[in-house]
Scaffold this motif. Sequence first.
Motif: not given
Length: 579
Positions: A221-233
């Motif tokens: 929710q804070a926009g962390d790049a690694d989290c967003l990458r996994l979430w997008k995958q």
Amino acid sequence: MKDSIRHLIQQALARLTAEGVLPDGLSPTIQVENTRDKTHGDFASNIAMMLAKPAGMKPRDLAQKLIDALPTDNSVSKVEIAGPGFLNFFQNSAALAQRLDAALTDSHLCVSKTGPAQRVVVDLSSPNLAKEMHVGHLRSTIIGDAVARVLEFLGDDVIRQNHVGDWGTQFGMLLAFLEENPSAAEAELSDLEQFYRAAKQRFDESEAFAARARELVVKLQAGDADCLRLWKQFNEISLSHCQKVYDRLNVKLTPDDVKGESAYNAELGDIVHALKGKGLLSESNGAQCVFLEEFKNAEGNPLPVIVQKAGGGYLYATTDLASMRYRSQQLKADRALYFVDQRQALHFQMAFEVARRAGFVHPDMQLEHMGFGTMNGADGRPFKTRDGGTVKLVDLLDEAEQRAYSLVKGKNPELDETELRQIARAVGIGAVKYADLSKHRTSDYSFNFEQMLSFEGNTAPYLLYAYTRVASVFRKLGTDMDALSGEIHLDAEQEQALGAKLAQFSEVLNGVGEKGVPHLLCSYLYDLAGLFSSFYEHCPILTAESETVKQSRLRLAALTGKTLKQGLELLGLETLERM
């Protein structure tokens, strides 16, 4: 034709009002219905009986004055008074035949929208990306798709929005599990249900895993790049599962139509701020709420629309308000239709009212919740697997195709495997969709393979076969439906009945578009197929007594075929030339 008659009656009422026969200020709803006994006309209206009291006249006397005031119209041969004061309208068969000839040569079958074209947002399907699509997603997907198709055909600018659930606390758990198993992501995610269960098991068993999942929610929710990458995958793989189902269902949804909950995440704080600026917010137990006086609980207290939890988190209502603002202010929608479970009716009533009070939508925008009932099993309860689990939509479609394959092979053992599979797909998928679409969307219905795959009654196999029956006439003749001469004549009773039904196509589609109820189109096509069967039985086509009659009947058959095919395509069913 009903709309034409209503217009004639409106003109007559205006004339009688101007002459002082009727008092000023009357604005009655003019009802025009099809008559059952055609010897007493094709359409009837009770307008004289409705207005007799304010006019201070006997209904039959007012009916006569209305007849005298009606403008002449080529499509109406005569108008008579029946019973206590009904107006019975007789259709001009020659004028009707001309309309049908025009429809036959028009790519749109002379269908037009009643009223101006609109920009319409259709919110449909909206699965949760944490799991595979299940039978609960079927109704929103196919009912929304059918209505969107009809609105497009009528001339509206339709924007589909797939408001997928791609945000929220459960994604922390899924991301933590994906983080633990990066090399096996594709294999694990090939079965989303298994992936979700495995992640949930780890969450329940391991406090360290649960802590990591909660941490990842905050980072996501804070926009962390690694989290967003996994979430997008995860989302890309999950959406690919959905797209395969959409393609198989022949539903007009693409990845470009996806506008999930996550798309509005950055706007949620502003939504709360805007509500506060309008003086609509109140704090209750630490949560930010909008209280609406017109919505009360059993104790008579106003119900809240909670837009921010005490801990700062947002809810579905907040995201829905953001999406309404986007659809009004960015998409410039005149109308937004929400195909969501009937059980969400109160939520949408309240959210719509908040959106209007906050100025998130323009004053004339139509917000409509197109609620639907549940699909139940034979026991009358929501459809489940034998062990009580949720039925995957893909498994239901597999079984439908296999049952249709066995049915078609039994009837046509001589067909090659490729054609058998093609027919089985069209019949099986079509049967599942039509069984749903043919019911009023607000009704619950019981799922029954035997009934929906029957070639008798109001089913997809019956209608698909009805179209192939028309197609076979032209196949025997060795000509195309568009390569006909002559003109239509409506002499026999069966020709007149079929012609009158064909002329109702535009009116039926307008009803579907206005009310969001595809069952009207299903009922129409079923009636049309039955009238064609009667026409085919009583009015020889290829062995007609003259070439003029033959061409007329061929043209009627061709228009029936085109109308059946177009109607089935608007329902999202694939038609067959033979089966």
